[in-house]
Design a protein around this motif. Sequence first.
Motif: not given
Length: 418
Positions: A314, A319, A322-323, A326
Amino acid sequence: MCAKKAVIMVMDSFGIGATEDAFRYGDEGADTLGHIVERAHAGHAEGSMNGRHGDLRLPCLDSMGLSKAACLSRGERCLASPLSSEKKLIGAYGYAVPRSVPKDSTAGHWEIAGLPTLVDWGYLCTQGEKTFPKALTEALIEQGGLPGLIECGHASGTEVIKQFGEEHIKTGKPIAYTSADSVFQIAAHEDAFGLARLYELCGIARKLVDRYQIARVIARPFVGTLAEGFSRTHNRRDFSMPPNDETLLDVLSMSGVQVIGIGKISDLFAGQGISNSIDSTDLDLVVDAVIENLSRVHDTSLIFANLTDFDSKYGHRRDVIGYATELERFDKRLPEIISALGKNDILIITGDHGCDPTHKGTDHTREHVPVLVAGNGFVNRCLGRFASFTEIGKLAAVHLGMTAHDLDKFFEMKRNDC
């Protein structure tokens, strides 16, 4: 006397604000957490953030003091939105400043273990170059029995397999590339080239790049049949140069403390000072391994774990969504780790560098990292500013029985070696 355990979990690339020397790295204004929070908050106000709805919510990390640590790191500037509505603080918090010159995982982890890197690593090529030193590639081709090498210089790992993956499968030539970090990365198809052969090749490359002072050779296996369908697997492996001196891991191991490395920890220390290694890059598998070792191991132990996907999946890919996802996924699993702590155990959550997904380029960013501690009396306390990541390792070492005298002696030896 009951055995004690200390868990250090490194959220790879989780920075909380630019350092004072960030300008030397071109990283002024970098702030991994702060900018993710801002993007999520702005998206919430607008109704979405490219498919993501709502502010970033990290109630467990926040209960350990994450918001407060970020505020300290950012010069008393609060985050754009609260990470939770919970006011109760179950942990102690602070932030740490990197002393090492490189801003990469090897330097960050070594510094946590008491060995800051005060001289920069070597680098194989400059931005824009596509080839590596001729002596290196010729030796790698000969010793590795290769038909050749696809050289990409500075490049994105996901892009090189998309662009050259089919050529690699057809010719048998591995794909070699690097980044702004001190790394030499080799990508190859798990089936067409072979995973064992890729690891063997990276072992050869590790010896060849020593003369260039390269911190890591990284095996980057991928699968798939067509360019758009190629994807990297969890079988990445790092081949690091060994620490150039003793670390706290060595000292603890020699004193009878079991040092358990989870994730890429053993790779980053070239196995030095590690009693037992558990390889995994997936967040859930790393968390499961931490919980299992808290429950199963009855000796005094340091459980040292790395969560690499924040960085590799990520941060580097810039991203933000996405980070953020997560982070929330880890936060949901964190209560399980805290519940698994015994009365004599502590948990330390930290980072090794930044990788702001909103920043220019795709490289690491020079940032402070959080220091969040739970268990064994670490409740509702401000730990303040740590002048080096070495203070993180000291926290764990003191908890596990190292005396102030032993630590002073250890760090005096390091100062004399500098």
